[in-house]
Design an enzyme around this catalytic site. Structure first.
Site, PDB file in Angstrom:
ATOM      1  N   THR A  19       0.833  -1.212   0.000  1.00  0.00           N
ATOM      2  CA  THR A  19       0.000   0.000   0.000  1.00  0.00           C
ATOM      3  C   THR A  19       0.869   1.264   0.000  1.00  0.00           C
ATOM      4  O   THR A  19       0.359   2.374   0.046  1.00  0.00           O
ATOM      5  CB  THR A  19      -0.907   0.036   1.253  1.00  0.00           C
ATOM      6  OG1 THR A  19      -0.065  -0.082   2.406  1.00  0.00           O
ATOM      7  CG2 THR A  19      -1.918  -1.086   1.247  1.00  0.00           C
ATOM      8  N   LEU A  22       5.799   3.976  -3.009  1.00  0.00           N
ATOM      9  CA  LEU A  22       6.610   3.462  -4.116  1.00  0.00           C
ATOM     10  C   LEU A  22       5.795   2.468  -4.963  1.00  0.00           C
ATOM     11  O   LEU A  22       5.829   2.500  -6.186  1.00  0.00           O
ATOM     12  CB  LEU A  22       7.871   2.775  -3.584  1.00  0.00           C
ATOM     13  CG  LEU A  22       8.809   2.316  -4.694  1.00  0.00           C
ATOM     14  CD1 LEU A  22       9.715   3.453  -5.143  1.00  0.00           C
ATOM     15  CD2 LEU A  22       9.645   1.120  -4.275  1.00  0.00           C
ATOM     16  N   ASP A 187      19.039  -0.285  -7.048  1.00  0.00           N
ATOM     17  CA  ASP A 187      19.431   1.120  -7.149  1.00  0.00           C
ATOM     18  C   ASP A 187      18.732   1.567  -8.420  1.00  0.00           C
ATOM     19  O   ASP A 187      19.169   1.208  -9.524  1.00  0.00           O
ATOM     20  CB  ASP A 187      20.951   1.265  -7.279  1.00  0.00           C
ATOM     21  CG  ASP A 187      21.338   2.729  -7.339  1.00  0.00           C
ATOM     22  OD1 ASP A 187      20.651   3.493  -8.036  1.00  0.00           O
ATOM     23  OD2 ASP A 187      22.302   3.117  -6.675  1.00  0.00           O
ATOM     24  N   HIS A 188      17.632   2.283  -8.274  1.00  0.00           N
ATOM     25  CA  HIS A 188      16.795   2.479  -9.467  1.00  0.00           C
ATOM     26  C   HIS A 188      17.514   3.266 -10.563  1.00  0.00           C
ATOM     27  O   HIS A 188      17.118   3.210 -11.717  1.00  0.00           O
ATOM     28  CB  HIS A 188      15.437   3.106  -9.103  1.00  0.00           C
ATOM     29  CG  HIS A 188      15.476   4.584  -8.860  1.00  0.00           C
ATOM     30  ND1 HIS A 188      15.903   5.137  -7.683  1.00  0.00           N
ATOM     31  CD2 HIS A 188      15.154   5.636  -9.651  1.00  0.00           C
ATOM     32  CE1 HIS A 188      15.818   6.462  -7.757  1.00  0.00           C
ATOM     33  NE2 HIS A 188      15.365   6.786  -8.947  1.00  0.00           N
ATOM     34  N   ASP A 245      21.479   9.360   1.075  1.00  0.00           N
ATOM     35  CA  ASP A 245      20.303   9.206   0.211  1.00  0.00           C
ATOM     36  C   ASP A 245      20.690   9.159  -1.275  1.00  0.00           C
ATOM     37  O   ASP A 245      20.080   8.424  -2.045  1.00  0.00           O
ATOM     38  CB  ASP A 245      19.350  10.384   0.467  1.00  0.00           C
ATOM     39  CG  ASP A 245      18.043  10.257  -0.288  1.00  0.00           C
ATOM     40  OD1 ASP A 245      17.421   9.174  -0.177  1.00  0.00           O
ATOM     41  OD2 ASP A 245      17.651  11.204  -0.988  1.00  0.00           O
ATOM     42  N   HIS A 250      23.271   6.236  -5.852  1.00  0.00           N
ATOM     43  CA  HIS A 250      23.126   6.689  -7.240  1.00  0.00           C
ATOM     44  C   HIS A 250      24.382   7.371  -7.785  1.00  0.00           C
ATOM     45  O   HIS A 250      24.814   7.098  -8.904  1.00  0.00           O
ATOM     46  CB  HIS A 250      21.954   7.660  -7.373  1.00  0.00           C
ATOM     47  CG  HIS A 250      20.681   7.173  -6.742  1.00  0.00           C
ATOM     48  ND1 HIS A 250      20.298   5.856  -6.746  1.00  0.00           N
ATOM     49  CD2 HIS A 250      19.691   7.838  -6.079  1.00  0.00           C
ATOM     50  CE1 HIS A 250      19.133   5.727  -6.128  1.00  0.00           C
ATOM     51  NE2 HIS A 250      18.749   6.920  -5.709  1.00  0.00           N
ATOM     52  N   LYS A 350      18.941  19.002  -3.113  1.00  0.00           N
ATOM     53  CA  LYS A 350      17.504  19.260  -3.237  1.00  0.00           C
ATOM     54  C   LYS A 350      17.286  20.767  -3.275  1.00  0.00           C
ATOM     55  O   LYS A 350      18.124  21.537  -2.802  1.00  0.00           O
ATOM     56  CB  LYS A 350      16.755  18.652  -2.056  1.00  0.00           C
ATOM     57  CG  LYS A 350      16.836  17.127  -2.069  1.00  0.00           C
ATOM     58  CD  LYS A 350      15.677  16.493  -1.337  1.00  0.00           C
ATOM     59  CE  LYS A 350      15.771  14.996  -1.313  1.00  0.00           C
ATOM     60  NZ  LYS A 350      15.384  14.339  -2.572  1.00  0.00           N
TER      61      LYS A 350
HETATM   62  C1  BG6 Z   1      15.771   8.391  -4.342  1.00  0.00           C
HETATM   63  C2  BG6 Z   1      15.998   9.309  -3.186  1.00  0.00           C
HETATM   64  O1  BG6 Z   1      16.551   7.234  -4.219  1.00  0.00           O
HETATM   65  O2  BG6 Z   1      16.104   9.058  -5.541  1.00  0.00           O
HETATM   66  C3  BG6 Z   1      15.206  10.587  -3.349  1.00  0.00           C
HETATM   67  O3  BG6 Z   1      15.622   8.660  -1.985  1.00  0.00           O
HETATM   68  C4  BG6 Z   1      15.498  11.225  -4.679  1.00  0.00           C
HETATM   69  O4  BG6 Z   1      15.462  11.494  -2.294  1.00  0.00           O
HETATM   70  C5  BG6 Z   1      15.337  10.216  -5.793  1.00  0.00           C
HETATM   71  O5  BG6 Z   1      14.588  12.293  -4.850  1.00  0.00           O
HETATM   72  C6  BG6 Z   1      15.780  10.778  -7.124  1.00  0.00           C
HETATM   73  O6  BG6 Z   1      15.420   9.879  -8.126  1.00  0.00           O
HETATM   74  P1  BG6 Z   1      15.091  10.384  -9.577  1.00  0.00           P
HETATM   75  O7  BG6 Z   1      14.864   9.136 -10.364  1.00  0.00           O
HETATM   76  O8  BG6 Z   1      13.870  11.254  -9.480  1.00  0.00           O
HETATM   77  O9  BG6 Z   1      16.288  11.164 -10.024  1.00  0.00           O
END
Ligand code: BG6
Length: 498
Positions: A19, A22, A187-188, A245, A250, A350
């Protein structure tokens, strides 16, 4: 994105945290998009688990709304129905046993109905404190026992620990139950099209790779800015900050892909081995001299696109005296033959003026001496790999201004991947889901990558803990703290804004 049209094997996907935000914003739309592209196996079942009181029917209605809102592809009703009928909701508290008994029975029934043969993916998008409990209970209740050589699989969302110690602790819990080849650490960023393109650009072009070293490259800049603030994630972010974060995962992934040696082949472990070698070679530093290579910042109130926004300390669930950083700029070196002496500048934050992620390669200015004498304003050659929102590659070089006698101006070649009509790049999570179903771990982080990145980050954060920062030190909507610009100015360089 079809990998030679391979259809994944039938499987069940169980999402703990069904729920959550994400799941609704990213996971459900990604599954819908895979359905439309015919990339889900015929035998596919999604079981969403949450603590809230819902039925499968009401969950499906909510899922539909989320897909409508967040899917990159238009929602086609027939395609949605074909996915919808395979979505189920199970309500239980994942700390308690009864739910697992029920889940076990349910998954067995689904195995019969959809011929999924015990092929199960457990996706954990819950607070990391629960990872251990969930995998233990899955094992105790025999839910993992239908194992074959590569199933079941477990998928872990970040954060993977808070520091090396907690990451190890977490990993120990996971590996007691799952072997490394069944663990998919997300790690998206690795699912983003242009990250996957970095290796192609480097290793499938004669044009770039011969120049990809300290003889021709002056510096590398990896920049990822966001206009958004922390929103309602203050509780999590207070403990994380931009270093944990964004940088630990990333940004370091972007760095390793830019810097790796050509792997012997394109097999998963060969690529991962090379990435780890880069992390191992990150130059050590003296904590007392941290200001010479690491700058942190926190946004105060300001304006984003003309609208007044709060400072970090006024955001929901943050402390009014918080010293959490929302901005990091670093100067790093990689101590190996290829990169000795080349600074890698990293910047992320940010509430910056624009949302964009880019890798900028600035080449040395090896020019004909006569040009150097006559033209003081020559620009260096730049290669920019644009990750998002615009995807593409930009090359800047020098040319003669048309009509002038000898005036040199920078000219550019700009390939925009997602500006072309009909190009709509898959979302990161589509690719990641597809690879999990195929059992391909290339775009997931291996434990030693996590371990070496934490070693580096821990050292940095320990050095920062010793000094109280002067926060807030940049206004929302500005370019970040002045010290971040000075970091490059001291080296006779500047951040590129393309
Ligand atoms: C996430 C972080 O892993 O990546 C966020 O927790 C961040 O804080 C986000 O905003 C950024 O991802 P993207 O794909 O929008 O660049």
């Amino acid at each position: 994105m079809k990998k030679n049209n391979i259809q994944p094997k039938p499987c069940q996907l169980v999402i703990f945290g069904g729920t959550g935000d994400l799941t609704h914003r990213k996971l459900l739309p990604a599954l819908y998009n895979l359905t439309v592209q015919d990339l889900l196996p015929e035998g596919f079942v999604l079981v969403a688990i949450g603590r809230r009181d819902k039925t499968s029917k009401s969950y499906r209605q909510e899922a539909y709304k989320s897909v409508k809102e967040f899917s990159r592809l238009e929602v086609d009703e027939a395609a949605w129905w074909s996915l919808e009928e395979r979505i189920y909701y199970q309500r239980f508290d994942f700390r308690e046993d009864p739910g697992y008994l029920k889940l076990n029975k349910f998954l067995q029934e689904m195995d019969e109905k959809y011929q999924t043969k015990g092929n199960r993916i457990f996706y954990l998008t819950v607070a990391p404190d629960y990872f251990g409990v969930i995998v233990d209970k899955l094992e105790t209740h025999g839910i993992l026992k239908n194992a074959s050589s590569t199933w079941p699989r477990v998928v872990i969302e970040k954060p993977f620990g808070h520091d090396l110690k907690s990451a190890r602790h977490l990993n120990d819990k996971l590996t007691r139950v799952f072997s490394e080849d069944r663990i998919y650490r997300i790690d998206h960023y690795l699912g983003k099209e242009m990250l996957q393109n970095i290796m192609v650009i480097r290793f499938a072009n004669t044009l770039f790779e011969p120049l990809w070293n300290n003889k021709y490259i002056d510096n590398v800049q990896i920049i990822s800015g966001e206009t958004a603030g922390v929103g309602n994630r203050g509780g999590y972010y207070e403990r994380a900050g931009a270093l944990r974060d964004m940088v630990q995962n990333h940004m370091l992934q972007l760095l390793t892909l830019t810097a790796i040696e050509p792997p012997g082949d394109l097999e998963t472990e060969s690529i991962r081995d090379e990435k780890v070698k880069v992390l191992k070679k990150l130059a050590d530093f003296e904590p007392d001299k941290i200001d010479d290579f690491a700058i942190r910042g926190q946004y105060g109130p300001g304006y984003i696109k003309g609208e007044k926004v709060f400072g970090y300390r006024e955001e929901e669930r943050t402390s009014p005296e918080s010293n959490t950083e929302t901005f990091v700029a670093l100067k790093l070196f990689i101590n190996n033959w290829r990169w000795a002496g080349v600074p890698f500048y990293i910047k992320t934050g940010k509430r910056l003026p624009k949302k964009s992620t880019e890798v900028i390669i600035e080449f040395n200015s090896h020019l004909h001496p006569d040009y150097l004498q006559d033209f003081t304003s020559l620009e260096p050659n730049l290669l920019v790999i644009r990750i998002q929102p615009r995807e593409g590659v930009y090359l800047q070089f020098n040319g003669k201004e048309p009509g002038s006698r000898q005036k040199i101006i920078p000219v550019k070649m700009d390939f925009c991947q997602n500006c072309q009509i009909g190009t709509n790049s898959p979302e990161a999570y589509e690719r990641l889901f597809y690879d999990i179903m195929l059992g391909d771990q290339t775009l997931f982080t291996r434990w030693d990558e996590v371990e070496y990145s934490w070693r580096f980050i821990d050292k940095l954060s320990r050095a920062w803990e010793r000094i109280k920062p002067d926060f807030p030190n940049y206004a929302a909507g500005s370019k970040g703290p002045k010290a971040a610009d000075e970091l490059l100015v001291k080296d006779g360089r500047k951040w590129w804004e393309i």
